[in-house]
Design an enzyme around this catalytic site. Structure first.
Site, PDB file in Angstrom:
ATOM      1  N   SER A   1      45.254  33.970  31.723  1.00  0.00           N
ATOM      2  CA  SER A   1      44.977  33.002  30.580  1.00  0.00           C
ATOM      3  C   SER A   1      45.683  31.864  30.368  1.00  0.00           C
ATOM      4  CB  SER A   1      45.234  33.919  29.184  1.00  0.00           C
ATOM      5  OG  SER A   1      46.765  34.201  29.281  1.00  0.00           O
TER       6      SER A   1
ATOM      7  N   LYS B   1      47.358  35.904  19.818  1.00  0.00           N
ATOM      8  CA  LYS B   1      47.359  34.554  20.227  1.00  0.00           C
ATOM      9  C   LYS B   1      47.301  33.507  19.083  1.00  0.00           C
ATOM     10  CE  LYS B   1      46.302  35.513  24.974  1.00  0.00           C
ATOM     11  NZ  LYS B   1      45.474  35.148  26.271  1.00  0.00           N
TER      12      LYS B   1
END
Length: 843
Positions: free
Chosen positions: A731, A774
């Site tokens: 990611s 996140k």
């Protein structure tokens, strides 16, 4: 010794001085020897002698051997017993000593002492005729008439009466019976007195009796006293007819009343009532037919088994466990959905997904009563309330709650139990938990299921497969029970921080519910609803003494804690409460002493005034109590040079922001990666370099001398700070591309932007996981704009409304859109970048 004169003892005998016991002719007594003269006698006479004559010694009672061989010898008792030392055992612990086993032969009188050192040697005169001991009692039964004959007859009858009150199965009693029938009549007083309970003083009087008539007169009252004692003992136990025959225990050579040997018959009689009670419990337990048959079989074995056998206790423990298990006992569920919703809302703030799942279960239970218990798995970072919400669910349903901690368990026997053939075997934690809660439909919390271990003793995660499978756990078989138990009504709730370490087969059996970290607003609500009142109560404070404004709470959350849960936040509140408690306690002391005597007016001005109530914690007080803030909003400060970008990472502890730094120097086109990176993250860095080199002309990227290839004559160093923390995953791809694009173009990345997403060689941005954690981490760090993959746009619906309102989201399908959003005014080349040609299928 002349054979014609019968058996004679030597005229000179070494003497063993003792004060502990009395040796009578015909008895065997054990003596401990540790005094100097006695030790010399054993070492120089008994251990060095080679003939039978050397083993015959004289035992003088009621005489203590001095502790030192230089001390004078005390006066000796005139009558002693000659005996044969049949066993000598030496030992050095706790001090050097010998243990002698001596059998008495006859009486003797000490005529004179021949020497006193190293051991006592004396001239002795034999008193008993040892040849009498060889004549049977039947031959001499009518040899004497008069008083002696009557005394002998009465003594013999009393001994027979005593034997009738004892149990012949005991070895000492059987020996007593044989001696009574085989020994001559004149030896009976000494032998019987040594076997019944008598004191040393009484034995000494019997030893001093030289004539046979005197011995019978002294021994007969002792025997009669023993018989009367047994009669009294039997009378006190008349309430228990099975215990009429009492067995006497042997202690120090005597037969003592009131203590029993372990007799099989008596043990069965005493345990008969317990066995009947146990059988009644088995029949009332309402257990399944298979388990009932096993219990009846074990009961039958238990009745035939003596209590002294080791297997008796094992079988008894097994049956006790079987009757204590809740085969048919259960609690009634509370199916009031509005009341359940109220309880859940009062116990926990947020957690809407978990609450909705519990209410769904209650609704289905209202419509279908025979519903199997669901198997849920709460996955989320530490401190978000997974364990406490399990307890709250049990309270909502009105069920018993039991927690089983699985962290570090590496033996499958902890789950399934041990087989009963092993010493110390016991059931597993599941069966033990059911025994503890005493119902068959509790809420079981399997805590930290992701931290199970594996060892040579088996894999406990594999043992849980049967427990957590709704199609199998209706017949769960514990190794200790060895019969099936129905677990289908148990509500299992497992907790974990991550699903990565849970075996796929086990994870497939559970319904996974993600428990995300809290936003700042949720933490503020949780703090003022639950944490602060709880800490005030624990520290003995009241809201009238301490007030924490919401601004202070937000400052603690943002500057002193950076976590997904609220554990550290609660500890900070505890530190504040302790500091305030000191002030309050000092204020009470000042108030108690604020009226000093008139002659000391100056003391009043020295006392500090009590604090005003309530004590309000502001930013200044917060810094005094908790110190300087460990966390600062450093995003804008670190983005002051080209080659720095902010990414978003997911950890089991929640989301985190991740800085990526790059620098270049003259070299040979090498790429250096630091920061303890995993293989996937290293591959993302190589992907980013390859894509930027392929599109360098489009985006006007140059090397250090202005060449078209960014790597020509240039080395690149890519670093991920917090080097002690292992990092991996795809990611960070878009962050690496943005960081390198900033380095090659010389432009700064926006200080309020964070990003996440996986990249491909074609420049596509692929979806990643952990979006909610996140985004919450970006929100905590003060970021205003988040770039995320286009296909993760659906995950934004899980975010709280206030977070979605505070942040700007840029869904990106390719790297052109990422670079355009990451730089102020866009990125050169992104506006004119040509679109990908659309292909039409010709099939």
């Amino acid at each position: 010794m002349a054979p014609g004169d019968g058996i004679q003892i030597p005229s000179r005998l070494p003497l063993l001085l003792t004060h502990e016991g009395v040796l009578l002719p015909g008895s065997t007594v054990r003596f401990s020897v540790d005094s100097p003269r006695n030790m010399h006698l054993v070492s120089q006479r008994l251990l060095k002698g080679t003939s039978l004559r050397s083993t015959i010694i004289g035992v003088i009672p009621n005489t203590r051997d001095p502790d030192h061989d230089t001390d004078d010898l005390p006066s000796l008792h005139k009558i002693g017993t000659a005996g044969i030392a049949v066993q000598v055992v030496g030992s050095n612990w706790p001090k050097p000593h010998y243990t002698l086993l001596i059998t008495g032969l006859c009486r003797f009188r000490v005529s004179s002492l021949l020497k006193e050192r190293p051991f006592v040697l004396a001239e002795v005169e034999q008193l008993d005729k040892m040849e009498h001991y060889t004549a049977p009692a039947t031959e001499r039964a009518t040899a004497n008439d008069g008083d002696l004959g009557e005394l002998s007859y009465n003594f013999y009858q009393a001994a027979v009466q005593l034997l009738g009150m004892l149990d012949m199965s005991v070895p000492v009693v059987a020996k007593f019976r044989r001696l009574l029938d085989s020994l001559p009549r004149e030896t009976l007083p000494d032998v019987v007195a040594s076997m019944i309970r008598t004191s040393n003083k009484e034995k000494l009087q019997l030893l001093d009796a030289l004539t046979l008539e005197e011995r019978f007169k002294k021994a007969l009252p002792l025997l009669s006293r023993q018989i009367e004692g047994l009669k009294l003992l039997k009378k006190t136990r008349k309430s228990s007819p099975n215990n009429e025959k009492r067995v006497l225990s042997v202690r120090k050579g005597g037969v003592l009343p009131g203590r029993q040997f372990n007799r099989d018959e008596e043990a069965e009689d005493e345990d008969g009532d317990d066995t009947a009670v146990l059988e009644k419990k088995v029949r009332e337990a309402k257990m399944p037919e298979a388990a009932f048959k096993v219990c009846l079989k074990e009961l039958k074995r238990l009745k035939k088994m003596p209590q002294s056998m080791p297997e008796f206790a094992l079988t008894r423990n097994y049956l006790d466990l079987m009757v204590e298990l809740p085969w048919s006992r259960s609690t009634t569920d509370c199916l009031d959905i509005p009341a359940a919703r109220t309880v859940l809302d009062n116990d926990h703030y947020a957690m809407d997904k978990l609450k909705r799942r519990v209410l769904e279960y209650l609704a289905v239970r209202q419509l279908k009563t025979s519903l199997k218990g669901p198997i849920l798995c709460f996955v989320g970072p530490p401190g978000v309330g997974k364990t406490s919400v399990g307890r709250s669910i049990a309270r909502t349903l009105g069920r018993e709650f039991h927690r089983i901690s699985l962290g570090g368990v590496c033996d499958q026997s902890d789950i399934r139990g041990h087989r009963r053939t092993y010493v110390g075997s016991m059931p597993g934690r599941i069966i033990n938990g059911l025994k503890t809660v005493a119902v068959n439909n509790p809420v079981f919390l399997l805590d930290e299921v992701d931290k199970l271990g594996k060892s040579l003793q088996g894999d406990p995660a594999a043992a849980l497969l049967e427990v957590l499978d709704p199609e199998q756990n209706h017949s769960f078989t514990d190794h200790y029970l060895n019969v099936a138990f129905d677990l289908s009504q148990v509500l299992f709730i497992a907790t974990a921080n991550t699903t990565a370490t849970i075996p796929p087969a086990l994870l497939d059996r559970m319904e996974v519910l993600q428990v995300q970290g809290y936003t700042q607003e949720e933490k503020v609500e949780i703090a003022h609803r639950h944490l602060i009142p709880n800490q005030l109560e624990q520290h003995g404070l009241t809201p009238q003494q301490l007030h924490l404004p919401q601004d202070t709470t937000r400052a603690i959350i943002s500057s002193y804690t950076r976590e997904a849960g609220v554990r550290s936040l609660e500890r900070k509140f505890g530190a504040i409460c302790r500091a305030v408690a000191v002030k309050v306690a000092e204020g009470h002391r000042v108030i108690a002493t604020e009226a000093p005597p008139a002659e000391c007016p100056a003391q009043q001005t020295d006392k500090a005034a009590p604090p005003e109530m309530p004590i309000v914690i502001d930013s200044v007080a917060l810094k005094d109590i908790l110190g300087l803030p460990p966390f600062e909003m450093e995003v804008s400060e670190r983005l002051t040079l080209p080659g720095v970008a902010v990414g978003l990472a997911w950890t089991p502890l929640g989301g985190e922001i991740l800085f990526v730094e790059a620098s270049r120097m003259e070299g040979e086109g090498q790429l250096t990666l630091t920061g303890q990176l995993g293989d996937v993250m290293k591959e993302s860095a190589h992907l980013a370099i390859s894509w930027l080199r392929a599109n360098a002309k489009t985006y006007q990227l140059t090397n250090m001398v202005g060449g078209p290839d960014p790597l020509e004559g240039t080395d690149i160093h890519l670093h991920f700070p917090a080097g002690a923390v292992t990092k991996d995953g795809p990611s960070a791809g878009v962050t690496i591309v943005t960081c390198l694009a900033s380095l090659f173009s010389g432009r700064l990345v926006r200080s309020d932007v964070a990003m996440t997403g996986e990249i491909t060689l074609r420049g596509l941005v692929l979806p990643v996981g952990g979006i909610k954690d996140k985004v919450l981490a970006a929100h905590r760090a003060g970021v205003k704009c988040v770039i995320l993959p286009q296909r993760n746009k659906k995950d934004l619906e899980e975010l709280p409304a206030n977070v979605r309102a505070d942040l700007d989201f840029v869904p990106a399908a390719n790297l052109d859109q990422v670079l355009n959003a990451a730089f102020d005014g866009g990125f050169p080349g992104t506006a004119g970048a040509h679109a990908q040609p659309q292909l039409t299928s010709k099939l």
